[in-house]
Motif scaffolding. Structure first.
Motif, PDB file in Angstrom:
ATOM      1  N   LEU A   7      38.106  -7.299  -5.070  1.00  0.00           N
ATOM      2  CA  LEU A   7      37.974  -6.982  -4.189  1.00  0.00           C
ATOM      3  C   LEU A   7      39.514  -7.036  -3.073  1.00  0.00           C
ATOM      4  CD1 LEU A   7      34.739  -6.898  -2.221  1.00  0.00           C
ATOM      5  CD2 LEU A   7      36.097  -4.703  -3.186  1.00  0.00           C
ATOM      6  N   ASP A   8      39.647  -8.453  -3.259  1.00  0.00           N
ATOM      7  CA  ASP A   8      41.338  -9.368  -2.962  1.00  0.00           C
ATOM      8  C   ASP A   8      41.898  -8.859  -3.689  1.00  0.00           C
ATOM      9  OD1 ASP A   8      39.498 -10.330  -1.135  1.00  0.00           O
ATOM     10  OD2 ASP A   8      39.522 -12.367  -2.428  1.00  0.00           O
ATOM     11  N   ALA A  17      36.462 -11.573   6.481  1.00  0.00           N
ATOM     12  CA  ALA A  17      36.060 -11.137   4.969  1.00  0.00           C
ATOM     13  C   ALA A  17      35.451  -9.680   4.676  1.00  0.00           C
ATOM     14  CB  ALA A  17      35.131 -12.369   3.986  1.00  0.00           C
ATOM     15  N   LYS A  46      41.426  -6.007   4.545  1.00  0.00           N
ATOM     16  CA  LYS A  46      40.181  -7.309   4.722  1.00  0.00           C
ATOM     17  C   LYS A  46      40.606  -7.673   5.929  1.00  0.00           C
ATOM     18  CE  LYS A  46      38.888 -11.543   2.742  1.00  0.00           C
ATOM     19  NZ  LYS A  46      39.042 -12.172   1.645  1.00  0.00           N
ATOM     20  N   ARG A  63      34.398  -9.766  -5.409  1.00  0.00           N
ATOM     21  CA  ARG A  63      35.555 -11.156  -3.865  1.00  0.00           C
ATOM     22  C   ARG A  63      36.449 -10.742  -4.799  1.00  0.00           C
ATOM     23  NH1 ARG A  63      32.405 -15.059  -3.103  1.00  0.00           N
ATOM     24  NH2 ARG A  63      31.448 -13.993  -1.629  1.00  0.00           N
ATOM     25  N   THR A  64      36.442 -11.572  -6.441  1.00  0.00           N
ATOM     26  CA  THR A  64      37.846 -10.892  -6.970  1.00  0.00           C
ATOM     27  C   THR A  64      38.768 -10.165  -7.369  1.00  0.00           C
ATOM     28  OG1 THR A  64      37.792 -12.952  -7.623  1.00  0.00           O
ATOM     29  CG2 THR A  64      39.496 -12.214  -8.512  1.00  0.00           C
ATOM     30  N   TYR A  84      35.812  -5.521   4.256  1.00  0.00           N
ATOM     31  CA  TYR A  84      36.513  -5.077   4.192  1.00  0.00           C
ATOM     32  C   TYR A  84      36.404  -3.452   4.340  1.00  0.00           C
ATOM     33  CZ  TYR A  84      37.223  -8.404   0.373  1.00  0.00           C
ATOM     34  OH  TYR A  84      37.423  -9.542  -0.346  1.00  0.00           O
ATOM     35  N   GLU A 118      28.963 -11.150  -7.273  1.00  0.00           N
ATOM     36  CA  GLU A 118      29.547 -11.581  -6.095  1.00  0.00           C
ATOM     37  C   GLU A 118      30.877 -11.996  -5.956  1.00  0.00           C
ATOM     38  OE1 GLU A 118      27.411 -11.600  -2.627  1.00  0.00           O
ATOM     39  OE2 GLU A 118      25.467 -11.065  -3.720  1.00  0.00           O
ATOM     40  N   LYS A 119      30.422 -13.033  -6.823  1.00  0.00           N
ATOM     41  CA  LYS A 119      32.589 -13.772  -7.554  1.00  0.00           C
ATOM     42  C   LYS A 119      33.354 -13.429  -7.517  1.00  0.00           C
ATOM     43  CE  LYS A 119      32.582 -18.082  -7.371  1.00  0.00           C
ATOM     44  NZ  LYS A 119      31.661 -19.899  -8.313  1.00  0.00           N
ATOM     45  N   LYS A 128      30.746  -6.056   4.029  1.00  0.00           N
ATOM     46  CA  LYS A 128      30.597  -7.186   3.106  1.00  0.00           C
ATOM     47  C   LYS A 128      30.881  -7.660   2.126  1.00  0.00           C
ATOM     48  CE  LYS A 128      30.701 -11.095   6.219  1.00  0.00           C
ATOM     49  NZ  LYS A 128      31.411 -11.259   7.264  1.00  0.00           N
ATOM     50  N   VAL A 129      31.299  -8.291   0.455  1.00  0.00           N
ATOM     51  CA  VAL A 129      30.774  -8.335  -0.168  1.00  0.00           C
ATOM     52  C   VAL A 129      29.619  -8.141  -0.823  1.00  0.00           C
ATOM     53  CG1 VAL A 129      31.154  -9.601  -2.534  1.00  0.00           C
ATOM     54  CG2 VAL A 129      32.845  -9.684  -0.496  1.00  0.00           C
ATOM     55  N   ARG A 130      28.449  -8.714  -0.156  1.00  0.00           N
ATOM     56  CA  ARG A 130      27.294  -8.412  -0.512  1.00  0.00           C
ATOM     57  C   ARG A 130      26.711  -7.079   0.003  1.00  0.00           C
ATOM     58  NH1 ARG A 130      24.895 -11.675   3.452  1.00  0.00           N
ATOM     59  NH2 ARG A 130      24.673 -13.732   1.656  1.00  0.00           N
TER      60      ARG A 130
END
Length: 152
Positions: free
Chosen positions: A123-124, A139, A135, A120-121, A141, A116-117, A103-105
């Motif tokens: 990671l995408d 959500a 992914k 996330r960007t 990874y 984290e925002k 997870k992003v966290r």
């Protein structure tokens, strides 16, 4: 710049307040337009001053290198060093456990990333542009087909 108040008696204002309210409103609008222009000029002058100070620093200390260029090269890295490049750090983490779903966290905590925002960007981007990660619909990874290229 000075502002002269109109020479109007209180009696005149009290006899026709609507007229004077409109007059004062239009003068107020005119002063706002002037104030806006002065604000733009002040900000422009401050920006020039900042650039001038930066130029003086560059003259004395030289132009700084790009932040990514300041990182040590792969040859200079010592064993166990944490890569400074975010993509490399994420890919190294994913490559260590290719079957693990993150997870992003989880990634943020393991790598010490606070935003984290932003992560996330990133990671995408690594999923869609680099194909370094995959992914799933939850959500989460995991290591992608090209993770090894970026993990080094």
């Amino acid at each position: 710049m000075t502002f002269d108040l109109p020479n109007v008696s209180w009696e005149a204002i009290s006899t026709d307040p609507g007229k004077y309210a409109q007059l004062f409103r239009s003068q107020e609008d005119e002063h706002r337009r002037h104030a806006y222009k002065f604000t733009k000029l002040r900000k422009f002058a401050e920006a020039l001053l900042d650039k001038q100070e930066e130029l003086n620093i560059w003259k004395s200390d030289g132009i700084p290198d790009h932040p990514n260029r300041q990182a040590r090269s792969a040859e200079e890295a010592e064993p166990g060093d944490v890569p400074r490049d975010r993509r490399a750090r994420v890919c190294k983490l994913a490559a260590q456990s290719p079957e693990r779903l993150f997870k992003v966290r989880d990634i943020a905590q393991e790598l010490g990333i606070e935003n984290e925002k932003s992560l996330r960007t990133s990671l995408d981007s690594y999923v869609h542009k680099d194909h370094a990660l995959k992914k799933n619909s939850n959500a989460e990874y995991s290591a992608g087909p090209r993770v090894a290229e970026y993990a080094n």
